[in-house]
Design a protein around this motif. Structure first.
Motif, PDB file in Angstrom:
ATOM      1  N   GLY A  87      -2.319   9.798  -3.540  1.00 40.31           N
ATOM      2  CA  GLY A  87      -0.885   9.680  -2.829  1.00 40.31           C
ATOM      3  C   GLY A  87      -1.122   8.024  -2.950  1.00 40.31           C
ATOM      4  N   TRP A  88      -1.840   7.772  -2.950  1.00 42.20           N
ATOM      5  CA  TRP A  88      -1.698   6.353  -2.348  1.00 42.20           C
ATOM      6  C   TRP A  88      -1.021   4.978  -3.009  1.00 42.20           C
ATOM      7  CZ3 TRP A  88      -7.369   6.415   0.040  1.00 42.20           C
ATOM      8  CH2 TRP A  88      -7.436   6.864   0.762  1.00 42.20           C
ATOM      9  N   TYR A  89      -1.074   5.776  -4.413  1.00 40.63           N
ATOM     10  CA  TYR A  89      -0.217   4.994  -5.350  1.00 40.63           C
ATOM     11  C   TYR A  89       1.195   4.949  -5.531  1.00 40.63           C
ATOM     12  CZ  TYR A  89      -5.040   5.899  -8.009  1.00 40.63           C
ATOM     13  OH  TYR A  89      -6.258   5.136  -8.568  1.00 40.63           O
ATOM     14  N   LYS A  93       4.179   7.536  -6.595  1.00 40.00           N
ATOM     15  CA  LYS A  93       6.095   8.100  -6.449  1.00 40.00           C
ATOM     16  C   LYS A  93       6.639   8.284  -7.451  1.00 40.00           C
ATOM     17  CE  LYS A  93       4.272   6.516  -1.697  1.00 40.00           C
ATOM     18  NZ  LYS A  93       4.447   5.192  -0.941  1.00 40.00           N
ATOM     19  N   ALA A  94       6.329   7.149  -8.193  1.00 39.26           N
ATOM     20  CA  ALA A  94       7.572   7.195  -9.511  1.00 39.26           C
ATOM     21  C   ALA A  94       7.732   7.894 -10.816  1.00 39.26           C
ATOM     22  CB  ALA A  94       7.613   5.593  -9.969  1.00 39.26           C
ATOM     23  N   PRO A 179      -1.910  -2.115 -11.017  1.00 36.63           N
ATOM     24  CA  PRO A 179      -1.043  -3.208 -10.790  1.00 36.63           C
ATOM     25  C   PRO A 179      -1.071  -3.147  -8.646  1.00 36.63           C
ATOM     26  CG  PRO A 179      -0.029  -0.196 -10.731  1.00 36.63           C
ATOM     27  CD  PRO A 179      -1.372  -0.904 -11.487  1.00 36.63           C
ATOM     28  N   ALA A 180      -0.549  -4.502  -8.691  1.00 36.26           N
ATOM     29  CA  ALA A 180      -0.654  -5.123  -7.046  1.00 36.26           C
ATOM     30  C   ALA A 180      -0.173  -3.938  -6.067  1.00 36.26           C
ATOM     31  CB  ALA A 180      -0.580  -6.304  -7.272  1.00 36.26           C
ATOM     32  N   ALA A 181       0.852  -3.363  -6.694  1.00 35.67           N
ATOM     33  CA  ALA A 181       1.135  -2.283  -5.277  1.00 35.67           C
ATOM     34  C   ALA A 181       0.632  -1.177  -5.048  1.00 35.67           C
ATOM     35  CB  ALA A 181       2.425  -1.642  -6.161  1.00 35.67           C
ATOM     36  N   ASN A 182       0.028  -0.887  -6.875  1.00 33.96           N
ATOM     37  CA  ASN A 182      -1.678   0.678  -6.248  1.00 33.96           C
ATOM     38  C   ASN A 182      -2.298  -0.245  -5.308  1.00 33.96           C
ATOM     39  OD1 ASN A 182       0.287   2.384  -7.815  1.00 33.96           O
ATOM     40  ND2 ASN A 182      -1.405   2.617  -9.270  1.00 33.96           N
ATOM     41  N   ARG A 183      -3.276  -1.054  -5.429  1.00 35.75           N
ATOM     42  CA  ARG A 183      -3.803  -1.947  -4.938  1.00 35.75           C
ATOM     43  C   ARG A 183      -3.505  -1.800  -3.340  1.00 35.75           C
ATOM     44  NH1 ARG A 183      -4.649  -5.067  -8.986  1.00 35.75           N
ATOM     45  NH2 ARG A 183      -3.591  -7.191  -7.544  1.00 35.75           N
TER      46      ARG A 183
END
Length: 213
Positions: A87-89, A93-94, A179-183
């Protein structure tokens, strides 16, 4: 050691630094009919012929007899590790396409085992191991604080273990392939966990992100 390219760490200075930070490891060696393992703190020494791991076991621990025969050894050091909640990724959500994983640091060291029973070597080894772990304390303990005859008696109850390092490899699995957003989402999630291991993994991920990793 299974180490996909994006997680693999081969730089000796990084691996040695991790071993010095972790200290406590497991050393595995073959016996006559099985495998034997011992768990112990170890220090890294650098000599003219390369790096050496040094530790000690109790005389009653028969692992030292395996080491005395010059057996091949594998030392395993496990660093910070943490469960990664999907759920942190941001991509979860997308698209909903996400599964849990585990982030971790691990170092494997291979080499040839030997032993040390010389009292001077053992005293120096114990003094160094103690000094590293007593540094920064308000009242650090030193080997010299104890009566000399007591220390001499205690040194007779241990056997030094040495592993001449032939090869080192490590895994820093920090979802570098995401991807950076997931990290960034994982860093935030781990940082909020009430768990020192999770927070340590988050700190490693932050450092790698700052370094462009």
């Amino acid at each position: 050691m299974y180490a996909p390219k994006q997680f693999r760490e081969k730089r000796p200075e990084v691996l040695v630094s991790a071993i010095r930070s972790i200290q406590f490891g497991a050393v595995v060696a073959p016996s006559a009919n099985d495998l034997e393992a011992v768990h112990l703190p170890m220090v890294v020494q650098e000599g003219p012929e390369g790096f050496v791991l040094e530790g000690h076991v109790a005389v009653g621990n028969l692992f030292w007899k395996i080491a005395a025969g010059g057996a091949a050894g594998l030392a395993i050091f496990q660093g910070p590790q943490a469960y990664v909640h999907p759920g942190w990724y941001e991509t979860k959500k997308a698209t909903g396409k996400a599964v849990p994983t585990w982030n971790y640091v691990a170092v494997h060291v291979r080499g040839r085992l030997s032993i040390e029973r010389d009292p001077t070597w053992l005293r120096n080894h114990v003094a160094q191991l103690t000094s590293v772990n007593e540094a920064g304390r308000a009242e650090p303990w030193a080997v010299s604080d104890a009566p000399d005859d007591y220390i001499k008696a205690m040194l007779k109850t241990i056997v030094g273990i040495r592993l001449e390092i032939g090869a080192m490899e490590g895994v820093w699995k920090m979802i570098q392939h995401h991807p950076a957003a997931n990290r960034l989402g994982v860093i935030a999630g781990l940082s909020a966990e009430d768990n020192s291991g999770a927070q340590a993994v988050a700190a490693i991920m932050e450092t790698e992100s700052a370094d462009g990793g």
